[in-house]
Design an enzyme around this catalytic site. Structure first.
Site, mmCIF file in Angstrom:
data_model
loop_
_atom_site.group_PDB
_atom_site.id
_atom_site.type_symbol
_atom_site.label_atom_id
_atom_site.label_comp_id
_atom_site.label_asym_id
_atom_site.label_seq_id
_atom_site.Cartn_x
_atom_site.Cartn_y
_atom_site.Cartn_z
ATOM 1 N N CYS A 110 0.858 -1.185 0.000
ATOM 2 C CA CYS A 110 0.000 0.000 0.000
ATOM 3 C C CYS A 110 0.890 1.229 0.000
ATOM 4 C CB CYS A 110 -0.963 0.020 1.185
ATOM 5 S SG CYS A 110 -2.346 1.142 0.857
ATOM 6 N N CYS A 136 -0.198 4.205 1.785
ATOM 7 C CA CYS A 136 -0.600 5.168 2.813
ATOM 8 C C CYS A 136 0.468 5.415 3.882
ATOM 9 C CB CYS A 136 -1.918 4.758 3.459
ATOM 10 S SG CYS A 136 -1.959 3.065 4.055
ATOM 11 N N CYS A 154 -4.146 6.020 0.286
ATOM 12 C CA CYS A 154 -3.580 4.788 -0.274
ATOM 13 C C CYS A 154 -3.281 4.905 -1.759
ATOM 14 C CB CYS A 154 -4.531 3.623 -0.010
ATOM 15 S SG CYS A 154 -4.922 3.443 1.741
ATOM 16 N N LYS A 163 -12.070 -5.084 1.839
ATOM 17 C CA LYS A 163 -11.672 -4.374 3.059
ATOM 18 C C LYS A 163 -12.682 -3.264 3.346
ATOM 19 C CE LYS A 163 -7.716 -1.673 4.716
ATOM 20 N NZ LYS A 163 -6.349 -1.251 4.346
ATOM 21 N N ARG A 183 -3.413 3.225 12.838
ATOM 22 C CA ARG A 183 -2.903 4.449 12.200
ATOM 23 C C ARG A 183 -1.833 5.099 13.051
ATOM 24 N NH1 ARG A 183 -8.775 5.875 9.589
ATOM 25 N NH2 ARG A 183 -8.661 4.052 8.237
ATOM 26 N N ARG A 189 -11.319 7.288 4.043
ATOM 27 C CA ARG A 189 -11.032 6.290 3.009
ATOM 28 C C ARG A 189 -12.308 5.660 2.440
ATOM 29 N NH1 ARG A 189 -6.175 4.557 6.551
ATOM 30 N NH2 ARG A 189 -4.495 5.789 5.634
ATOM 31 N N LYS A 217 -11.025 -8.324 6.256
ATOM 32 C CA LYS A 217 -10.643 -7.312 7.241
ATOM 33 C C LYS A 217 -11.745 -6.291 7.413
ATOM 34 C CE LYS A 217 -6.840 -4.061 7.993
ATOM 35 N NZ LYS A 217 -5.596 -3.519 7.467
ATOM 36 N N SER A 268 -6.403 -3.830 14.578
ATOM 37 C CA SER A 268 -5.891 -3.126 15.758
ATOM 38 C C SER A 268 -6.973 -2.821 16.788
ATOM 39 C CB SER A 268 -5.197 -1.843 15.319
ATOM 40 O OG SER A 268 -6.094 -1.004 14.612
ATOM 41 N N TYR A 288 -2.278 -9.549 16.348
ATOM 42 C CA TYR A 288 -1.236 -9.013 17.229
ATOM 43 C C TYR A 288 -1.065 -9.899 18.458
ATOM 44 C CZ TYR A 288 -2.068 -5.118 14.137
ATOM 45 O OH TYR A 288 -2.209 -4.360 13.005
HETATM 46 ZN ZN LIG Z 1 -3.326 2.002 2.652
#
Ligand SMILES: [Zn+2]
Length: 322
Positions: free
Chosen positions: A115, A117, A125, A194, A204, A216, A247, A273, A312
């Site tokens: 990506c 971003c 992105c 997504k 982020r 986005r 996602k 996250s 994670y």
């Molecule tokens: Zn991105």
């Protein structure tokens, strides 16, 4: 029904779904420097890691039997086009070469996020362009940059490339670029559907990729749309995607399940996250039992139909499972 729940050996015998360390993918955020482990405030236990530290994490992940790593990069400098993303000496390219030199890489699948971003000064992105109605993210000019990025990451040692941008047509563009670069064997793990989600918030901070203006929603999907998600997946498979990455996971388990029922390809799901951070917040307060909740959250993702999970919690879960 209770006869088969009487003991752990019986429950184990009739258990329908399992989570194994090899089903887990551990995300890493690479940053410049040496000896750096910069804590991400909103994600306890997650760090920005210099490459030497990332190699250490890779070795630990391999020793725990974790399936692979998903690599993100925080470049030293950013610009309008995100040139750091396809720089031969970009942060992830360097990281891939370093991890490849470690014995850990023989046990891990190295997946590189594709990506722009994290590399663009505006945090979108793709390439942005100002029109009469404000800023837009341009689709087709972005495809070339994503394709260059994917080829560069594959040449640097990525086993798999994972486009997460949600531009239309990027899987086809990336497939062509990989083949042309001599990387015909490199599979594409596409974030095909997504969703534009509030659950990406803490990421982020981790990836320093918050959009500087707007949001986005013109390229990521509307969370209300399941049929559209199936169309997105169909298109990506037609363009040559080898696997799918769904996602977020928990708020979209029905989408994972629908994809599982409909498509025969391997499917992964990203416990994003926000899913991680809200559980961590509850653990800190003693509101949820840490070990059981981690495993239950991953079991739910597997039961919905995902073959593997990006999480994670990968190291914590692998320790509990080993
Ligand atoms: Zn991105």
């Amino acid at each position: 029904m209770r006869r088969l729940r009487r003991s752990e050996p019986l429950r184990s015998l009739v258990r329908e779904t399992s989570v194994e360390p090899g089903d887990l993918i551990y995300p890493l955020f690479l940053c410049p420097g040496e000896g750096i482990r910069h804590a991400v405030g909103s994600m306890p236990g997650v760090f920005n890691l210099s490459i030497d530290e990332a190699v250490r994490e890779a070795e630990e992940a391999a020793s725990l039997g974790i399936g692979g790593l998903l690599l993100f990069g925080l470049p030293a400098t950013k610009d309008e086009q995100g040139t750091g993303a396809w720089d031969e000496n970009g942060i992830v390219q360097q990281g891939l070469r370093a991890i490849r030199q470690s014995a850990a890489s023989r046990k891990l699948v190295l997946i590189a996020d594709v990506c722009l971003c994290e590399y663009t000064s505006h945090g979108h992105c793709g390439i942005v362009h100002e029109t009469r109605d404000g800023w837009t993210v341009e689709n087709d000019p972005t495809l070339d940059l994503l394709a260059r990025t994917a080829a560069s990451l594959a040449l640097a040692g990525a086993d798999v490339v994972a486009p997460s941008d949600m531009m239309d047509g990027r899987v086809g563009a990336i497939r062509a670029a990989l083949d042309k670069a001599g990387c015909a064997d490199t599979p594409i793990l596409s974030y095909a559907s997504k969703f534009a989600s509030a659950f990406y918030g803490p990421f982020r901070e981790a990836a320093d990729s918050a959009p500087q203006f707007g949001d986005r929603k013109t390229y990521q999907m509307d969370g209300a749309n399941l049929r559209e998600a199936m169309r997105e997946i169909e298109l990506d498979l037609d363009e040559g995607a080898d696997m799918l990455l769904m996602k977020p996971a928990m708020p979209y388990l029905d989408v994972i399940h629908a994809a599982r029922e409909r498509f025969g390809v391997p499917i992964g799901a990203y416990q994003v996250s926000g899913e991680y951070s809200m559980l961590q917040a509850a653990f800190e307060r003693g509101w949820l039992d840490r070990d059981r909740t981690i495993l239950e959250s991953l079991l739910g993702i597997r039961r919905a139909g995902a073959d593997f999970a990006v999480t994670y919690f990968a190291k914590d879960a692998a320790r509990l499972l080993n």
